[in-house]
Design a protein around this motif. Structure first.
Motif, mmCIF file in Angstrom:
data_model
loop_
_atom_site.group_PDB
_atom_site.id
_atom_site.type_symbol
_atom_site.label_atom_id
_atom_site.label_comp_id
_atom_site.label_asym_id
_atom_site.label_seq_id
_atom_site.Cartn_x
_atom_site.Cartn_y
_atom_site.Cartn_z
ATOM 1 N N GLU A 289 0.826 -1.213 0.000
ATOM 2 C CA GLU A 289 0.000 0.000 0.000
ATOM 3 C C GLU A 289 0.862 1.266 0.000
ATOM 4 O O GLU A 289 0.592 2.232 -0.729
ATOM 5 N N LEU A 290 1.896 1.255 0.826
ATOM 6 C CA LEU A 290 2.763 2.426 0.912
ATOM 7 C C LEU A 290 3.523 2.653 -0.393
ATOM 8 O O LEU A 290 3.672 3.782 -0.868
ATOM 9 N N GLU A 291 4.021 1.579 -0.994
ATOM 10 C CA GLU A 291 4.775 1.694 -2.240
ATOM 11 C C GLU A 291 3.890 2.145 -3.394
ATOM 12 O O GLU A 291 4.337 2.893 -4.273
ATOM 13 N N SER A 292 2.643 1.718 -3.386
ATOM 14 C CA SER A 292 1.716 2.137 -4.434
ATOM 15 C C SER A 292 1.449 3.635 -4.373
ATOM 16 O O SER A 292 1.040 4.244 -5.358
ATOM 17 N N ALA A 293 1.655 4.205 -3.186
ATOM 18 C CA ALA A 293 1.474 5.646 -3.015
ATOM 19 C C ALA A 293 2.736 6.416 -3.378
ATOM 20 O O ALA A 293 2.823 7.625 -3.153
ATOM 21 N N GLY A 294 3.737 5.722 -3.928
ATOM 22 C CA GLY A 294 4.973 6.380 -4.352
ATOM 23 C C GLY A 294 5.989 6.543 -3.247
ATOM 24 O O GLY A 294 6.956 7.300 -3.391
ATOM 25 N N LYS A 295 5.800 5.815 -2.140
ATOM 26 C CA LYS A 295 6.736 5.914 -1.027
ATOM 27 C C LYS A 295 7.721 4.747 -1.067
ATOM 28 O O LYS A 295 7.455 3.722 -1.681
ATOM 29 N N THR A 296 8.846 4.948 -0.426
ATOM 30 C CA THR A 296 9.836 3.879 -0.294
ATOM 31 C C THR A 296 9.658 3.238 1.081
ATOM 32 O O THR A 296 9.819 3.911 2.104
ATOM 33 N N ALA A 297 9.302 1.964 1.085
ATOM 34 C CA ALA A 297 9.021 1.267 2.339
ATOM 35 C C ALA A 297 10.140 0.294 2.653
ATOM 36 O O ALA A 297 10.764 -0.286 1.760
ATOM 37 N N MET A 298 10.383 0.096 3.973
ATOM 38 C CA MET A 298 11.413 -0.850 4.404
ATOM 39 C C MET A 298 10.928 -1.553 5.663
ATOM 40 O O MET A 298 10.135 -0.997 6.454
ATOM 41 N N LEU A 299 11.370 -2.771 5.836
ATOM 42 C CA LEU A 299 10.986 -3.574 6.992
ATOM 43 C C LEU A 299 12.042 -3.451 8.077
ATOM 44 O O LEU A 299 13.227 -3.237 7.794
ATOM 45 N N ASP B 182 15.121 1.427 -6.140
ATOM 46 C CA ASP B 182 13.882 1.335 -5.375
ATOM 47 C C ASP B 182 13.001 0.218 -5.926
ATOM 48 O O ASP B 182 13.253 -0.340 -6.999
ATOM 49 N N ASN B 183 11.939 -0.098 -5.201
ATOM 50 C CA ASN B 183 11.067 -1.196 -5.588
ATOM 51 C C ASN B 183 10.198 -0.832 -6.793
ATOM 52 O O ASN B 183 10.069 0.344 -7.163
ATOM 53 N N GLU B 184 9.617 -1.840 -7.394
ATOM 54 C CA GLU B 184 8.852 -1.686 -8.630
ATOM 55 C C GLU B 184 7.669 -0.740 -8.467
ATOM 56 O O GLU B 184 7.433 0.134 -9.306
ATOM 57 N N ARG B 185 6.921 -0.901 -7.384
ATOM 58 C CA ARG B 185 5.705 -0.091 -7.228
ATOM 59 C C ARG B 185 6.037 1.390 -7.039
ATOM 60 O O ARG B 185 5.415 2.269 -7.639
ATOM 61 N N THR B 186 7.026 1.682 -6.191
ATOM 62 C CA THR B 186 7.413 3.082 -5.988
ATOM 63 C C THR B 186 7.954 3.683 -7.271
ATOM 64 O O THR B 186 7.636 4.818 -7.636
ATOM 65 N N ALA B 187 8.785 2.911 -7.976
ATOM 66 C CA ALA B 187 9.372 3.397 -9.228
ATOM 67 C C ALA B 187 8.291 3.729 -10.249
ATOM 68 O O ALA B 187 8.342 4.770 -10.917
#
Length: 874
Positions: A660-670, A711-716
């Protein structure tokens, strides 16, 4: 078989005997290298090589490709006495023959040579001596005239002083020649328009009136012709190469010598051409003066940049007292006060105060930039309103303004590939012109009636002064020879490219675009794909912590940010707050040892939320995946799901929140501690306002726009969609070491890609691309690896760079067209007897001046105008 050379090279970076062996293997693989011996103890390598088969530049490249640093120095030497492109080639050959010279570029348009050499084998004095031996005058660093901007004591560099002195000398010679030629011109006018007005003899002497013409023309021949004779001797005897001086000396001497012979009665009834001989030299000298003046104007942009530097600075002592000191006494670490309206004396960091600073003279940014504590300022920029106290970080030649000047000078010394065509033509041009003149002079002598019968039908036959029937066969053949020699102008051909390149690189610098060389300027225009790095290039690179979402132990999933905010204020909310605090504390403690923008955002975001980082023992960066750290909280892992799986931590409970966060253009990390998943952190990076316009402008040109990011696919994809890049041209999750491979894969189909990046991890990709572009806020490593630097850190300036490149190359082609077209049209006219020698000399001088004037007109070019009219940029 050519003579083999042996050169000793100092090499940096060797740490053991294996390093020496590596260098030996790398260099020995080159064809033409005989013996190679690298010595780790002395940090040097001795190479024997055949210069006909391998260049020293290739040896240096082999050492560099092996991972070591061959020590070389670069000197820019001002030179007086160059008159055409052949002179540049002569200097390059003379200096290039020195042992240890890696590369030499002599530029006729700037009257300079840039030499890269190994100081262990060649000295700057050797370079000076080689230039002098070739017949030219180097501007030395000592009081006789130092190159490289050495100040002569009155604020003017020795190179500028020498250029001004040459300009004054050419002006004096022109005025002297004009004064003596004016009576000759008057005598010619009387002869043409009022025949019989002038007496045949000098009254009271019995001498022919031609002796008056002789008396006026001889000083012109001696004083104005002297340098052409000397240069011709040097060219033919010393350098064994014909240049423009040979043509001028031949043309003027032919007219003068023929007239002397006629005056002495050796050729009865022959005409006198003393006026022609004198006017030839006056016109050529006038052309040289105008040419030198235009060259000086072309370099005005660079000199104006240097004039922007402050002369003094206000030094703030430790006790708070202030004193004014010369700028060259400022040292790194000094604190300097800058009042409103004053220039920032040197590069530095603001320690106290707030103000707006006008940086337009350096970056091309027209809007003043706000500055406060911690912000960097650039020397020579203007403080607009508030008082600033800055700490000097770079002084002297290390400042941005000095680096810009050096970058532009280097760019002007490296010419586009199109110049090689002109150089090849110029190399054969002068001998071909002399052969052509001899051929047609001979044909006119032996077959005057036949040739005149054909040529007399041409509409310009009237310019031939009646042809051989009117002046005699021998005389007309001499006139044809002189005209055919004088009309050819290799000067215009030699100036066509460097003059336009000099102006183009200066325009780029004025608008915050620095080109590494004229060859780069040419390549930029030819790019058909642009590859942007995401973070720090399309985005601002200023990460902000936006979400801290702990994993809910009760639910087999994660608590979203919205749910966390709307939770009741009971025990459940307290537990959620504790979980968020634990998540932030663990992540901030681990990231506190890293300088990565994401790490800084996490630490700053935790502090804003009242959570201070704890003690960090050990930090390990896992390239492209995240970090591992041993902290007071335990072993903390922050990064991508793949990294957590390597640590036997299951990331699945947080994956939905992460998506969800990455789809919003954010970079998420665990985040995990001691094998337990704590939750998800997200940071966001604002897209630059001009990125959308830049991508749109590039696509309108038919240029394919790509994006590469770790960065990940969704954020990119979210960022790509926002700026207008097609999803199929987005490469996400690319590790730093794989970026160069990604660029090469884009170029695999023959595309010429421009890579635009800002970080250390972009350097290999910048080097692999057809053109590498570093934005100015990027690291020094990225800028060093790049071909173009954008001072404003604005992706829109990629379009500006392409505009400057296209404009410059268009101007080069115009210049070459006129230079080649002039010779194509004029040489046949002179050969057919349709052009008088005086007119030929005037036309020759005009051709060089017209090429320079065309280049100077380019100075008003505005690479922003097209887009400003469209309302896109500013």
């Amino acid at each position: 078989m050519s003579e083999r050379r042996t050169v000793r090279i100092d090499v940096g970076g060797m740490t053991c005997a294996n390093c020496a062996a590596t260098i030996e293997d790398a260099v020995a693989d080159l064809d033409g290298v005989g013996e190679i011996s690298a010595n780790y103890a002395t940090d040097e390598a001795t190479v024997e090589y055949d210069p006909e088969r391998v260049s020293l530049a290739e040896v240096f490249e082999a050492v560099e490709s092996a991972g070591y640093d061959p020590i070389a120095e670069t000197a820019t030497v001002g030179i007086t006495g160059m008159t055409c492109a052949n002179c540049s080639a002569t200097i390059e050959d003379a200096v290039g023959d020195l042992p240890g010279v890696v590369r030499v570029d002599a530029n006729y348009a700037t009257d300079e040579a840039t030499v890269r050499y190994a100081p262990s084998a060649t000295t700057r004095e050797d370079v000076y001596d080689a230039i002098e031996a070739a017949g030219y005058e180097p501007i030395r660093e000592d009081g006789a005239g130092g190159a490289d901007g050495t100040d002569d004591g009155d604020g003017q560099s020795a190179a500028d002083a020498a250029r001004d002195a040459e300009l004054a000398r050419q002006r004096r010679l022109t005025l002297f020649g004009a004064a003596l030629s004016a009576p000759l011109l008057a005598m010619l006018a009387f002869e043409l328009f009022a025949p019989g007005t002038l007496p045949e003899e000098i009254p009271g002497t019995g001498l022919h009136i031609g002796w008056v013409a002789f008396a006026l023309a001889t000083p012109v021949q001696v004083l104005l012709g002297r340098e052409f004779y000397e240069n011709s001797y040097t060219a033919l005897v010393v350098n064994r190469r014909a240049n423009m001086d040979v043509l001028i000396a031949l043309g003027s001497t032919t007219a003068y010598g023929y007239s002397v012979i006629a005056l002495l009665g050796v050729l009865p009834q022959a005409g006198l051409y003393f006026d022609t001989a004198a006017l030839i030299l006056v016109f050529i000298t006038l052309g040289n003066y105008l040419e030198a003046r235009s060259k000086s104007q072309a370099g005005e942009a660079i000199r104006s940049l240097l004039e922007l530097e402050a002369d003094t600075a206000t030094l703030v002592e430790d006790d708070g007292t202030e004193r004014e000191v010369p700028i060259d006494e400022v040292a790194v670490g000094d604190r300097l006060k800058v009042r409103p309206g004053e220039r920032v004396p040197t590069d530095g960091v603001v320690r106290e105060g707030e103000s707006a600073v006008d940086e337009s003279m350096v970056t091309g940014e027209s809007v003043p930039v706000g500055k406060g504590p911690g912000d960097e300022v650039i020397g020579s920029t203007v403080n607009e309103n508030g008082v600033l106290v800055i700490e000097a970080t770079k002084v002297g030649e290390e400042t941005a303004i000095q680096q810009i000047v050096e970058r532009v000078k280097e760019a002007q010394s490296r010419q586009p590939d199109i110049q090689r065509v002109a150089d090849r033509i110029s190399a054969y041009f002068v001998p071909a012109v002399i052969v052509n003149a001899l051929l047609w002079g001979t044909v006119w002598f032996f077959a005057p009636e036949t040739l005149a019968g054909v040529v007399s039908a041409l509409p310009l036959w009237g310019l031939a002064a009646g042809g051989p029937a009117a002046v005699g066969v021998t005389e007309f053949a001499v006139l044809v020879f002189a005209s055919a020699v004088l009309i050819a102008c290799p000067c215009a051909l030699g100036l066509a490219t460097p003059a336009a390149t000099m102006v183009g690189t200066s325009i780029g610098a004025q608008h915050g675009v620095l080109f590494e060389g004229g060859d780069v300027l040419e390549r930029v225009r030819d790019t058909d794909a642009v590859v942007f790095d995401k973070t720090g290039t399309l985005t601002r690179g200023e990460m902000t912590l936006t979400d801290a979402v702990p994993v809910s132990p009760a639910a087999d999933g994660a608590v979203s940010a919205a749910e966390e905010e709307e939770a009741d204020r009971g025990d459940e909310a307290d537990e959620g707050g504790d979980a968020t605090e634990s998540l932030l504390a663990a992540a901030a403690t681990a990231e506190n040892g890293s300088e990565h923008p994401i790490a800084e955002a996490v630490v700053a975001g935790a502090r804003e939320r009242g959570v201070e980082p704890g003690d960090l023992d050990v930090l390990q960066n896992v390239s492209g995946k995240g970090i591992r750290a041993r902290t007071e909280h335990g072993t903390v892992v922050v990064g991508k799901p793949a990294l957590l799986r390597e640590e036997d931590v299951d990331p699945e409970p947080a994956m939905e929140t992460m998506r969800e966060l990455e789809s919003a253009g954010k970079t998420a990390m665990l985040v995990a501690v001691d094998g337990e998943l704590l939750g998800v952190l997200a940071v966001a990076d604002e897209v630059r306002e001009s990125a959308v316009a830049a991508v749109e402008a590039l696509r309108e040109r038919g240029i394919a726009v790509h994006m590469i990011t770790g960065d990940n696919e969704r954020t990119a994809r979210a960022v790509a969609e926002r700026v207008g890049i097609d999803p199929e041209r987005v490469r996400a999750g690319v590790l730093p070491e794989d970026k160069a491979d990604a660029v090469e894969s884009i170029q695999a189909d023959g595309s010429r890609a421009m890579m635009v990046g800002d970080g250390v991890n972009d350097a290999p990709a910048l080097a692999s691309a057809f053109v590498g572009v570093a934005i100015g806020s990027g690291t020094d490593v990225a800028i060093e690896a790049a071909d173009v630097t954008l001072m404003r850190s604005d992706p829109a300036d990629v379009v500006k760079a392409i505009n400057v490149s296209e404009g410059t190359l268009a101007k080069v082609k115009q210049n070459l067209f006129w230079a080649l077209g002039y010779n194509t049209a004029m040489i046949p006219l002179a050969s057919l007897g349709l052009l008088q020698p005086v007119l030929a000399a005037a036309a020759m001088a005009f051709s060089s001046v017209s090429v320079l004037a065309n280049s100077m007109a380019f100075r008003s070019y505005d690479p922003d105008e097209r887009y400003r009219l469209l309302g896109r940029f500013r």
